[in-house]
Scaffold this active site. Structure first.
Site, short mmCIF file in Angstrom:
data_model
loop_
_atom_site.label_atom_id
_atom_site.label_comp_id
_atom_site.label_asym_id
_atom_site.label_seq_id
_atom_site.Cartn_x
_atom_site.Cartn_y
_atom_site.Cartn_z
N THR A 190 26.34 -21.95 -17.12
CA THR A 190 27.04 -22.70 -18.09
C THR A 190 27.72 -21.66 -19.11
O THR A 190 28.74 -21.49 -18.77
CB THR A 190 26.14 -23.80 -18.71
OG1 THR A 190 24.88 -23.24 -19.07
CG2 THR A 190 25.64 -25.02 -17.71
N LYS A 221 19.77 -20.09 -14.22
CA LYS A 221 20.67 -20.42 -15.42
C LYS A 221 19.75 -20.89 -16.37
O LYS A 221 18.99 -21.64 -16.08
CB LYS A 221 21.94 -21.10 -14.94
CG LYS A 221 21.50 -22.58 -14.59
CD LYS A 221 21.55 -23.52 -15.79
CE LYS A 221 22.59 -23.27 -16.69
NZ LYS A 221 22.06 -24.45 -17.77
N THR A 257 19.07 -26.61 -20.51
CA THR A 257 18.86 -26.82 -19.01
C THR A 257 18.33 -25.56 -18.48
O THR A 257 19.34 -24.58 -18.33
CB THR A 257 19.56 -27.51 -18.29
OG1 THR A 257 19.58 -28.80 -18.61
CG2 THR A 257 19.35 -27.53 -16.84
N GLU A 261 22.26 -16.87 -25.56
CA GLU A 261 23.35 -16.90 -26.45
C GLU A 261 23.00 -17.24 -27.96
O GLU A 261 21.99 -18.05 -27.98
CB GLU A 261 24.54 -17.97 -26.17
CG GLU A 261 25.17 -17.17 -25.05
CD GLU A 261 26.42 -17.94 -24.78
OE1 GLU A 261 27.00 -18.40 -25.83
OE2 GLU A 261 26.97 -18.07 -23.75
N ASN A 318 25.23 -24.30 -31.71
CA ASN A 318 24.44 -25.75 -31.24
C ASN A 318 25.06 -26.68 -32.36
O ASN A 318 24.32 -28.08 -32.08
CB ASN A 318 22.99 -25.64 -31.38
CG ASN A 318 22.46 -24.57 -30.11
OD1 ASN A 318 22.70 -25.21 -28.74
ND2 ASN A 318 22.03 -23.50 -30.12
#
Lengths: 386, 386
Positions: free
Chosen positions: B146, B171, B182, B262, B381
């Protein structure tokens, strides 16, 4: 008005030199009776500051003559010498009042892991006791501020009997840098109460107010809420009525703490309804209040109901995932666990945000108050002690 | 190498148009046998995405022919229609492979609360199955990204018997915007294993690796880790040896996830030693890993041991507060619950940070990996879905 609104109390806030900026940093709240029934509740953190360890013992006696509070140092994680500092503080107050140090509560807030500047503190205790007056409530509320932008005070009157008053002050709450988000509150009343009544009322009131403020999920080493009653009004209230009034005062202060939380841009009420029990409602609300992803979304004014569901899904509350409904500021953006009404209708521009979660599992409800997770929160909590 | 390092596997990653940027977004991993023993572990969130609900049923059978994974949409909180979409995806893969859809696992990652673009996805399934090849492992790892900045792959060889290989891709992880952090991982092996051996080994390996990565405490609706074995090496390994190798591979991937998180500037290992039990060690480590205040302090390169103690103090692990020791990057800044060595010696300049907590209560230990809480985390976020 603050803690001196009820009859029988004197207070003061003085500058003892513990804070580098010369602001007030030592407060005294003195109960002149005729009664001195009292109770207190403390942090559930197992790492307790020295003043908490001391005050827990004092509170067991059910009698409190005075409370000494200081900002400018938490006296936490300071070992046996730190405990001795608290003991010395209480002895100094006892001497100044010609009363028992065993009936003196002590509260501290500030950085942890550092000893207090004792000569300054003890001189401050003398000065605060000497200065304590019927109009000293605001000064006391000012002296316990750390980075609170305003002093937090509240009071309520009851007309029961010949009338009585509840007054209060508070500081802090999660997200209030610096330190560990310590929350201190002193509540006074001139109602006539036994120590047992004080204890029951205080536990009931804090259980539905301060305990449901959850700004960043971090439990402080120093949190303390104390209730002192002077009996000076001559009114022995109905316990249920008194508890309701006390709950109002504590709820008022709790909302003030959230509204002033530094680093927060939103005051968020997480209402859980349709729960099988009040415990379930609190559990689900607290899970949402502690979700970093949810709190970031609200900061970004993003009505991200998926993060609400994901937080509720981590709990053991009774619910079926496909029966969950979520409203954000009244717009039911999630119905039956899936996409609901148009999320663009949920305006998140104002500071006040209400998230409603319907568990569709019963009729119990509860609300937890929290704040958003912001860039400012990270800034304030990443550098203060460097 | 990735998931095609072991014999018996083909894979592919294709662009089906689910991602707006034209990157690969559908992957297939196909087991050509001779065996197809498999196992999978899933998110403990009670709000489970449709592909998790489907794949839980497939995994119960212990036989998996293929896994279809898509990025560009989580298919979570999409109700019965979303479940039907997953079912249709598995049927399409089954048809393309001329095999049972009941042996096709499905994984999805991306935004939740939105239906998948099914025509695009189904065409992508056809293309991925058609393109699947022995050299397709890297493309598959690329297709499940992602915002991962790099594809995460790992493999290990064993020389036991005639030798066997474990390959893997993954991932995500907390703090990897967008979506709910996720984490997906597919592990393949050409060892000969029963479904029961796969299940035991996978649970043991993930319990000490992926389960101990705790970036932001948020449990996703979609987390899935699957293990497929082809038996193509002809080697039936010792189960304990296989479990150790599998744990190595999963640990390698878990550390890659943290390193690439990240919005994080630090990779933090929370080591708890001197615990009365491994459970106690994990509980205490996780509490520290979840403390927003602690994570902000590390971001600010502040060796704030008080916040470590306060986090440990919220747990029910066995310890005495005045026997806790804390080291930050090897400097014992807290000894016996109070001030220890000079905190200025704890250099927090590098990305890797190790916090050691000695509970002084026994000989068990555990490590939890987390990241710091940063301004970038909040940025990423708070706005992605707006």
């Amino acid at each position: 008005m603050s803690v001196t609104a009820p009859l029988g109390f004197r207070a003061a806030g003085v500058n003892a030199g513990l804070k580098p900026n010369g602001a007030r940093d030592v407060a005294a709240v003195i109960n002149d009776g005729p009664s001195r029934s009292a109770a207190a509740v403390f942090t559930r953190n197992r790492v307790k500051a020295a003043p908490v360890l001391w005050s827990e013992q004092v509170a067991k006696g059910g009698q409190v003559r005075a409370i000494i509070l200081n900002s400018g140092g938490a006296n936490a994680c300071t070992g046996a010498p730190g405990f001795q500092d608290t003991h010395t503080t209480a002895e100094r107050a006892g001497a100044a009042l010609d009363d028992s140090p065993g009936e003196v509560l002590v509260c501290s807030t500030g950085l942890i892991g550092e000893r207090l500047a004792m000569p300054e503190l003890l001189a401050g205790v003398d000065n605060a006791v000497a200065a304590a007056a019927r109009d000293g409530g605001l000064d006391a509320a000012d002296a316990i501020r750390t980075t609170d932008s305003v002093a937090k005070i509240a009071f309520r009157r009851s007309t029961a009997g010949s009338g009585y008053t509840v007054g209060a002050m508070a500081k802090g709450a999660g997200m209030l840098a610096p330190s560990l988000a310590t929350m201190l509150s002193v509540v006074t009343t001139d109602a006539e109460l036994t120590p047992e009544q004080c204890d029951r009322a205080l536990r009931a009131a804090t259980g539905r107010t301060f305990d449901r403020v959850d700004a960043d999920g971090c439990l402080s080493t120093n949190d303390t809420v104390a209730l002192m009653s002077s009996g000076a009004s001559g009114t022995a209230p109905d316990e249920e009525e008194f508890t309701a009034l006390l709950t109002e005062v504590c709820g008022d202060l709790a909302r003030q703490l959230i509204a002033d939380a530094e680093g927060a841009s939103k005051s968020i009420a997480i209402e859980v309804v349709g729960a099988a029990s009040e415990d379930d409602a609190v559990t689900a609300a607290r899970a949402v209040a502690r979700s970093a992803l949810f709190k970031c979304a609200i900061y970004g004014q993003d009505p991200n109901w998926g993060r609400v569901l994901a937080a509720v899904g981590t709990t053991d509350a009774t619910f079926q995932p496909d029966e969950l409904n979520v409203a954000i500021n009244g717009v039911w953006v999630c119905r039956r666990g899936a996409l609901g009404d148009d999320r663009s209708k949920a305006d998140l521009g104002a500071r006040e945000v209400t998230v409603t979660v319907d568990l569709s599992a019963g009729s119990a409800a509860a609300t937890v108050w929290t704040t958003d997770l912001t860039v400012e929160y990270v800034h304030e909590n990443s550098a203060y002690s460097s």
